[in-house]
Design an enzyme around this catalytic site. Structure first.
Site, PDB file in Angstrom:
ATOM      1  N   HIS A   1      -5.654 -12.215  -2.918  1.00 31.10           N
ATOM      2  CA  HIS A   1      -6.346 -11.113  -3.590  1.00 31.10           C
ATOM      3  C   HIS A   1      -5.448  -9.927  -3.918  1.00 31.10           C
ATOM      4  O   HIS A   1      -5.763  -9.146  -4.816  1.00 31.10           O
ATOM      5  CB  HIS A   1      -7.554 -10.663  -2.759  1.00 31.10           C
ATOM      6  CG  HIS A   1      -7.230  -9.771  -1.602  1.00 31.10           C
ATOM      7  ND1 HIS A   1      -6.908 -10.250  -0.348  1.00 31.10           N
ATOM      8  CD2 HIS A   1      -7.186  -8.416  -1.508  1.00 31.10           C
ATOM      9  CE1 HIS A   1      -6.692  -9.236   0.468  1.00 31.10           C
ATOM     10  NE2 HIS A   1      -6.843  -8.110  -0.202  1.00 31.10           N
TER      11      HIS A   1
ATOM     12  N   GLU B   1      -1.884  -7.628  -7.859  1.00 32.28           N
ATOM     13  CA  GLU B   1      -1.815  -6.159  -7.820  1.00 32.28           C
ATOM     14  C   GLU B   1      -0.486  -5.659  -7.279  1.00 32.28           C
ATOM     15  O   GLU B   1       0.051  -4.649  -7.763  1.00 32.28           O
ATOM     16  CB  GLU B   1      -2.963  -5.645  -6.942  1.00 32.28           C
ATOM     17  CG  GLU B   1      -3.043  -4.129  -6.838  1.00 32.28           C
ATOM     18  CD  GLU B   1      -4.221  -3.720  -5.964  1.00 32.28           C
ATOM     19  OE1 GLU B   1      -4.097  -2.715  -5.251  1.00 32.28           O
ATOM     20  OE2 GLU B   1      -5.260  -4.417  -5.996  1.00 32.28           O
ATOM     21  N   ASP B   2       0.086  -6.374  -6.276  1.00 34.95           N
ATOM     22  CA  ASP B   2       1.235  -5.832  -5.550  1.00 34.95           C
ATOM     23  C   ASP B   2       2.520  -6.637  -5.680  1.00 34.95           C
ATOM     24  O   ASP B   2       3.543  -6.238  -5.130  1.00 34.95           O
ATOM     25  CB  ASP B   2       0.900  -5.729  -4.049  1.00 34.95           C
ATOM     26  CG  ASP B   2      -0.188  -4.703  -3.783  1.00 34.95           C
ATOM     27  OD1 ASP B   2      -0.353  -3.795  -4.609  1.00 34.95           O
ATOM     28  OD2 ASP B   2      -0.881  -4.820  -2.752  1.00 34.95           O
TER      29      ASP B   2
ATOM     30  N   ASP C   1     -12.159  -7.049   2.430  1.00 36.07           N
ATOM     31  CA  ASP C   1     -10.932  -6.263   2.255  1.00 36.07           C
ATOM     32  C   ASP C   1     -11.132  -4.841   2.771  1.00 36.07           C
ATOM     33  O   ASP C   1     -10.297  -4.312   3.517  1.00 36.07           O
ATOM     34  CB  ASP C   1     -10.557  -6.262   0.774  1.00 36.07           C
ATOM     35  CG  ASP C   1      -9.394  -5.335   0.467  1.00 36.07           C
ATOM     36  OD1 ASP C   1      -8.291  -5.577   0.973  1.00 36.07           O
ATOM     37  OD2 ASP C   1      -9.597  -4.356  -0.281  1.00 36.07           O
TER      38      ASP C   1
END
Length: 710
Positions: free
Chosen positions: A110, A114-115, A175
């Site tokens: 997840h 994004e990272d 999360d």
């Protein structure tokens, strides 16, 4: 990247196992393991997953971990643990709640898009479209691109994705839970900001998705951050009773004996309340006893057994009838099903009891997560238990998706979202066509109209609630039946008063948009407008501008200078052959009133000069389209509104707007604005309305009305 770190002082999790981040970190650093072999870091996740899904294919989990570990390698959290421990912890939370393999695969990945350098295309190629969609749904929008709007727009994006797949929000909730557990090393101001968003948005979403196991722990964690003193007092109170005899255990033993003698197989547990629940009970009841710190949970095999247990408890114990609730016959909007009751336990203290099947309990704890993949088959009924399990588009989510499309402004969306989610209860209203509406508790007929008809609700003119005439501001209760009455005039619309009755963002946004597009005309007697200089009455020339509501013209008795516009006053709605007079208002417009309208006296007193006017019609006296407002005084009875509207329609008039005042001493006042094709028909229309049983007077609006109640 999530930067939160371990907080040793956070309240412990009471369901499942605490996650040992150091062990996960060591396992992660040991590498991905031999090809095809399950890495040690996800061995525990795999065992928990197999306990819920014995035949699950673990290869997607292995491949997802390998990609996530290699992508996040070198990244650490603020506490110093390898960053991979975060997706591992989130995945374990979901595995303990029974999530299926696709959700766990997406959970491991997840944060990769994004990272890290991983792309959505790469996720799709290696894991399929479903996993790609879930990962994309929880990926945050960049502040570089969206600035201050990044957070609300991220939640908007997540809501839209959740509308297509509720598993998106399941991953987000897990999360946030892990980040809240590890919030301690953040600055105090950031802790408060994150906790506030969790309280206002994530916890209500967890409630709506029925994920009580996540919701209750999130509530305790937020409680500790935002109200540390109250949290400490509650925690100390609970700990002080930990070593004392528990009256609920003795009551549980008696209940087991009663059910055993009745031949009902059942599991009886003592369920401890979480800290926020204890705090709420103390606020409600004042002083607490040991019996208030928990509830009894009775688990049985089938629905019928639930009612059998209830019968035995109410027979063998003294029940508190006011505490009984049946959420099996009428489930909550978040799929929750259970029987609630209370019995006199040890020492006479009330012991709350929850009665449900094992399947109901799984859904009560894990909500939509317990249902696996709700999109795997078209059938939305659990074959084993016959229980309703379709969460694909709950009513509250449909409402959010509807109104968010009408709120492009991020600040308005963010405020409206918090307001909508603050309404933590829902009522079910039965429509006249046999369908149902799910509405937030406290909703009015106005809210119901926009929930049922969307923008078509602009034309609603009245309502019947449980067969009785009701105002549009009437607050609806659970189980009410509702019939909405619509105007035939497509030009009709809501009044500003509707905003006072609208609770849902969908209704408020739609009403506000219509009012902005249809600004109200300047009132005929606006006190802020200076009166024109005194002058003799002047005439509107023959052939002057027509009235705005039809082809009939209002003209002068003689010649005079032309005026810009003529408008029939809404306060008294004059029609031929009424005696009329006019007054010049802003922009040269002449507003025409009935001669005996109260507004005429006010304007003359203020120094306004009247304009002599008379009726003239190109098609003969009395023809054209006119609006008139009538007030009917009547005794309250069933079908009164229907009978009146039928008579009005039979006389050839169209209802433009209607208002019904609340009944007083069995009497009620109806006010109708009607459109007439022939003003000469008005007297006969009024006589026909007076002939309706229960109606004792019909009069034109615009004359003084007694201020005493009916």
């Amino acid at each position: 990247m999530s930067a939160e770190a371990t907080n040793a002082g956070a309240p412990g999790r009471r369901r499942g196992r605490r996650i040992d981040l150091r062990r996960l970190g060591r396992a992660a650093l040991s590498g991905a393991g031999a090809r095809g072999r399950l890495p040690d870091a996800i061995d525990h996740i795999a065992k928990v997953h197999r306990s819920h899904h014995p035949g699950a294919d673990l290869d997607p989990l292995r491949r997802a971990y390998v990609l996530a570990e290699s992508s996040h390698r070198g990244q650490t959290r603020k506490s110093g643990e390898p960053y991979i421990t975060h997706p591992l912890a989130v995945t374990l939370i979901l595995a303990e709640l029974g999530a299926e393999t696709t959700t766990l695969t997406a959970s491991l990945l997840h944060d990769t898009v994004e990272d890290t350098e991983v792309t959505l295309d790469q996720v799709r190629r290696e894991f399929g479209e479903e996993v790609r969609f879930l990962v994309d749904g929880v990926t945050k929008l960049e502040k570089v691109d969206y600035g201050a709007a990044a957070e609300p727009e991220t939640f908007r994006k997540m809501l839209v994705a959740t509308g297509n797949d509720v598993r998106v929000m399941s991953i987000k909730l897990a999360d946030r839970l892990h980040n809240m557990r590890t919030l301690g090393v953040m600055r105090r101001d950031k802790q408060v900001r994150i906790a506030q968003v969790t309280r206002d948005v994530l916890i209500p979403l967890a409630e709506r998705l029925g994920v009580q196991a996540l919701k209750t722990e999130l509530e305790d964690l937020v409680f500790a951050v935002l109200h540390p003193e109250e949290y400490a007092r509650t925690r100390d109170f609970v700990l002080a009773h930990a070593d004392r005899p528990d009256p609920l255990r003795a009551t549980a033993m008696r209940v087991r004996g009663v059910l055993r003698e009745a031949g009902i197989p059942a599991e009886v547990q003592v369920r401890r309340r979480h800290y926020v629940s204890v705090h709420r009970v103390r606020l409600k009841r004042g002083e607490l006893t040991g019996a208030d710190l928990g509830r009894l949970l009775v688990l049985v095999a089938e629905d019928a057994d639930c009612y059998a247990v209830l019968g035995e408890l109410h027979t063998c114990f003294t029940p508190f009838i006011s505490e009984f609730k049946d959420f099996i016959a009428v489930p909550k909007f978040n799929l929750y099903q259970s029987l609630h009751t209370a019995i006199a336990g040890e020492g006479g203290h009330a012991a709350e009891v929850l009665i449900r099947t094992h399947q109901m309990h799984r859904v009560a704890e894990a909500g939509v997560i317990a249902l696996g993949n709700p999109y795997a088959a078209a059938d939305t009924t659990d074959a084993a238990d016959g229980e309703r399990i379709d969460p694909t588009r709950p009513g509250w989510l449909s409402r959010l998706l509807e109104w968010q499309r009408a709120t492009p402004d991020p600040d308005t969306f963010w405020t409206s979202l918090r307001d909508e989610l603050a309404q933590d209860r829902e009522v079910t209203v039965f429509r006249a066509d046999g369908g149902t509406l799910g509405l937030p508790a406290g909703s009015s007929c106005v809210d119901a109209a926009y929930a049922q008809y969307g923008d078509e609700a602009h034309h609603v003119i009245g309502a019947r609630v449980n067969g009785r005439l009701a105002s549009l501001g009437t607050v609806l209760r659970d189980g009410d039946s509702l019939q909405l009455l619509m105007s035939a005039d497509v030009a009709s619309g809501p009044s500003p008063d509707w905003l006072e009755h609208a609770r849902t963002p969908a209704a408020r946004i739609a009403i506000g948009r219509w009012l902005a597009a249809h600004p109200a005309p300047d009132p005929a007697a606006a006190p802020a407008e200076p009166p024109p200089p005194a002058a003799p009455p002047r005439d509107l020339p023959r052939g002057g501008a027509p009235a705005t509501r039809g082809p009939a013209a209002v003209v002068a008795d003689g010649d005079g200078p032309a005026l810009a516009h003529v408008r029939l006053a809404r306060c008294c709605t004059p029609v031929p052959p009424d005696e009329v007079t006019g007054f010049t208002v802003r922009g040269g417009t002449v507003t025409v009133h009935r001669a005996h309208c109260p507004a005429v006296d006010r304007m003359v007193t203020s120094g306004r000069a009247p304009v002599r006017v008379r009726w003239r019609s190109p098609d003969g006296e009395g023809s054209g389209d006119y609006r008139v407002t009538l007030r009917a005084e009547s005794f309250s009875r069933p079908r009164l509104l229907a009978d009146l509207t039928e008579v009005i329609a039979a006389e050839g008039a169209a209802v433009i707007a209607a208002a019904v005042e609340p009944p007083h001493e069995q009497r009620v006042r109806h006010t109708y604005t009607l459109q007439l094709a022939d003003a000469a028909r008005l007297p006969e229309l009024m006589r026909a309305m007076r002939r309706v049983p229960g109606v004792y007077d019909v009069e034109r609006a615009g004359r003084p009305v007694a201020t005493a109640p009916l």
